[in-house]
Scaffold this motif. Structure first.
Motif, short mmCIF file in Angstrom:
data_model
loop_
_atom_site.label_atom_id
_atom_site.label_comp_id
_atom_site.label_asym_id
_atom_site.label_seq_id
_atom_site.Cartn_x
_atom_site.Cartn_y
_atom_site.Cartn_z
N VAL A 29 41.66 14.28 -50.51
CA VAL A 29 40.62 13.71 -49.65
C VAL A 29 39.24 14.30 -49.96
O VAL A 29 38.22 13.64 -49.78
CB VAL A 29 41.01 13.87 -48.17
CG1 VAL A 29 41.09 15.34 -47.78
CG2 VAL A 29 40.11 13.11 -47.24
N GLN A 33 41.95 8.81 -31.57
CA GLN A 33 41.35 7.50 -31.33
C GLN A 33 41.95 6.43 -32.20
O GLN A 33 42.10 6.63 -33.41
CB GLN A 33 39.83 7.59 -31.60
CG GLN A 33 39.06 6.50 -30.94
CD GLN A 33 39.28 6.47 -29.44
OE1 GLN A 33 39.09 7.47 -28.78
NE2 GLN A 33 39.70 5.34 -28.91
N ASP A 61 41.27 6.81 -47.31
CA ASP A 61 42.71 6.55 -47.34
C ASP A 61 43.26 6.19 -45.96
O ASP A 61 44.34 6.64 -45.57
CB ASP A 61 43.45 7.78 -47.92
CG ASP A 61 44.92 7.48 -48.21
OD1 ASP A 61 45.30 6.29 -48.24
OD2 ASP A 61 45.70 8.43 -48.40
N CYS A 101 40.62 10.42 -39.94
CA CYS A 101 40.29 11.68 -40.65
C CYS A 101 41.52 12.54 -40.91
O CYS A 101 41.42 13.56 -41.58
CB CYS A 101 39.28 12.48 -39.85
SG CYS A 101 39.97 13.12 -38.31
N TRP A 125 47.19 9.33 -35.55
CA TRP A 125 48.46 10.07 -35.63
C TRP A 125 48.26 11.55 -35.34
O TRP A 125 49.17 12.22 -34.84
CB TRP A 125 49.09 9.96 -37.03
CG TRP A 125 49.26 8.59 -37.57
CD1 TRP A 125 49.29 7.42 -36.86
CD2 TRP A 125 49.44 8.22 -38.95
NE1 TRP A 125 49.46 6.35 -37.72
CE2 TRP A 125 49.56 6.82 -39.00
CE3 TRP A 125 49.52 8.95 -40.14
CZ2 TRP A 125 49.73 6.12 -40.20
CZ3 TRP A 125 49.70 8.26 -41.33
CH2 TRP A 125 49.81 6.86 -41.35
C1 SAM Z 1 47.19 8.70 -45.30
S1 SAM Z 1 46.46 9.39 -43.87
C2 SAM Z 1 44.91 9.96 -44.51
C3 SAM Z 1 44.27 10.96 -43.63
C4 SAM Z 1 42.96 11.56 -44.17
N1 SAM Z 1 41.91 10.58 -44.20
C5 SAM Z 1 43.20 12.13 -45.55
O1 SAM Z 1 42.87 11.45 -46.52
O2 SAM Z 1 43.74 13.23 -45.61
C6 SAM Z 1 46.00 7.95 -42.98
C7 SAM Z 1 45.37 8.24 -41.64
O3 SAM Z 1 44.95 6.99 -41.08
C8 SAM Z 1 45.05 7.09 -39.69
N2 SAM Z 1 45.21 5.76 -39.11
C9 SAM Z 1 46.08 4.78 -39.47
N3 SAM Z 1 45.95 3.72 -38.65
C10 SAM Z 1 44.99 4.05 -37.74
C11 SAM Z 1 44.43 3.39 -36.64
N4 SAM Z 1 44.84 2.17 -36.31
N5 SAM Z 1 43.46 4.02 -35.94
C12 SAM Z 1 43.04 5.25 -36.28
N6 SAM Z 1 43.55 5.95 -37.32
C13 SAM Z 1 44.52 5.35 -38.04
C14 SAM Z 1 46.32 7.90 -39.46
O4 SAM Z 1 46.28 8.50 -38.19
C15 SAM Z 1 46.32 8.87 -40.63
O5 SAM Z 1 45.89 10.14 -40.29
#
Ligand code: SAM
Length: 276
Positions: free
Chosen positions: A33, A104, A123, A57, A80
């Motif tokens: 990230v 959120q 991501d 995030c 999550w």
């Molecule tokens: C693969 S992880 C990437 C996390 C971080 N951005 C990174 O690259 O380390 C995807 C993230 O998207 C968030 N996410 C997925 N759907 C979401 C939604 N509907 N609302 C908010 N966050 C969401 C998840 O909570 C998760 O932490």
């Protein structure tokens, strides 16, 4: 230099190289990230004190990066991952005064219209942003002239005849790269087309990260070597692919002056009802 530090040391991402590898690997949730946020901030320009939403995030690595590198005030929003550990991480990183962690969901953002100078997402946007009118909703939280920027895993070109064998077949670890949910991986052209329909942004720009597959593969190798992967490694499939199809796409745009009622807004009851 260890194998891990060799793989993490990239001249393309000098800012990322300053961060502790153990900290990164403990808190990672996918492709590096830091690299992806560094690439995004080449074009999303942030000044000290800028109000930034880091949407999806995860463990707030990218939010800490934005606070440390640019002095941005970051709302670290994730669905999550709850705010408690992200707050702890912000404190430990010495940027507690710049980071507001919140749990959120991306369709129920509790912010004022025009509040943010920038909205970024790494991501994560592919999980909700392929919806035709999602950007209309998200852009409403940007001030005029503010930037939205996302980096997502994506395709360097469309498949010619369905999912290529080297992505569909199981790797030596028994896990195939391509899962049904990977159909949210789109090309840069697809994102341009998708965002062009939004009346509330202009200056849309999209591109694939040069050598994206290689960076992704190298980080998978780091995770394998450190045994810190939370998902099965996809290094083998990325090596076979050589960037023929798989990589990362960056999409950026600027909030224009168009105003208009956003009928999609899921918080509409609050915005136009009892809370007005
Ligand atoms: C693969 S992880 C990437 C996390 C971080 N951005 C990174 O690259 O380390 C995807 C993230 O998207 C968030 N996410 C997925 N759907 C979401 C939604 N509907 N609302 C908010 N966050 C969401 C998840 O909570 C998760 O932490």
């Amino acid at each position: 230099m260890t194998e891990i530090s060799k793989l993490l040391d990239k001249p393309e991402f000098p800012r990322s190289g300053k961060y502790d590898a153990d900290w990164l690997l403990e808190n990672q949730m996918g492709p590096n990230v830091l690299w992806l946020m560094e690439w995004l901030t080449d074009v999303v320009k942030l000044k000290p004190g800028a109000r930034v939403l880091d949407l999806g995030c995860g463990r707030a690595i990218s939010s800490i990066f934005l606070a440390k590198e640019f002095g941005a005030k970051v709302w670290a929003a994730d669905w999550w991952i709850g705010p408690d550990h992200n707050w702890e991480r912000a404190n430990k990183a010495g940027v507690a005064d710049l980071i507001c962690p919140i749990r959120q969901e991306a369709h129920a953002l509790p912010f004022a219209t025009g509040f943010f100078d920038a909205i970024v997402s790494i991501d994560a946007y592919q999980y909700f942003g392929t919806d035709t009118i999602y950007l209309d909703y998200l852009a409403s939280f940007l001030r005029e002239g503010g930037q939205v920027g996302v980096v997502v895993p994506g395709l360097t070109k469309p498949f010619e005849n369905g999912v290529p064998e080297h992505l569909a077949e199981p790797q030596a670890n028994g896990h195939a790269f391509w899962e049904p949910s990977c159909r949210c991986f789109k090309t840069a052209d697809w994102w341009t087309d998708h965002w062009s329909g939004c009346a509330f942004v202009e200056n849309i720009s999209t591109e694939a990260l040069s050598d994206g597959w290689k960076h992704w593969r190298d980080f998978e190798m780091v995770l394998e070597a450190s045994e810190k992967n939370i998902f099965p490694s996809v290094a083998e499939a990325l090596e076979k692919d050589q960037g023929r199809y798989i990589g990362f796409v960056r999409a950026t745009a600027t909030r224009n002056g168009t105003s208009g009622e956003n009928l999609y807004d899921p918080t509409i009851g609050v915005r136009y009802g009892v809370d007005s």
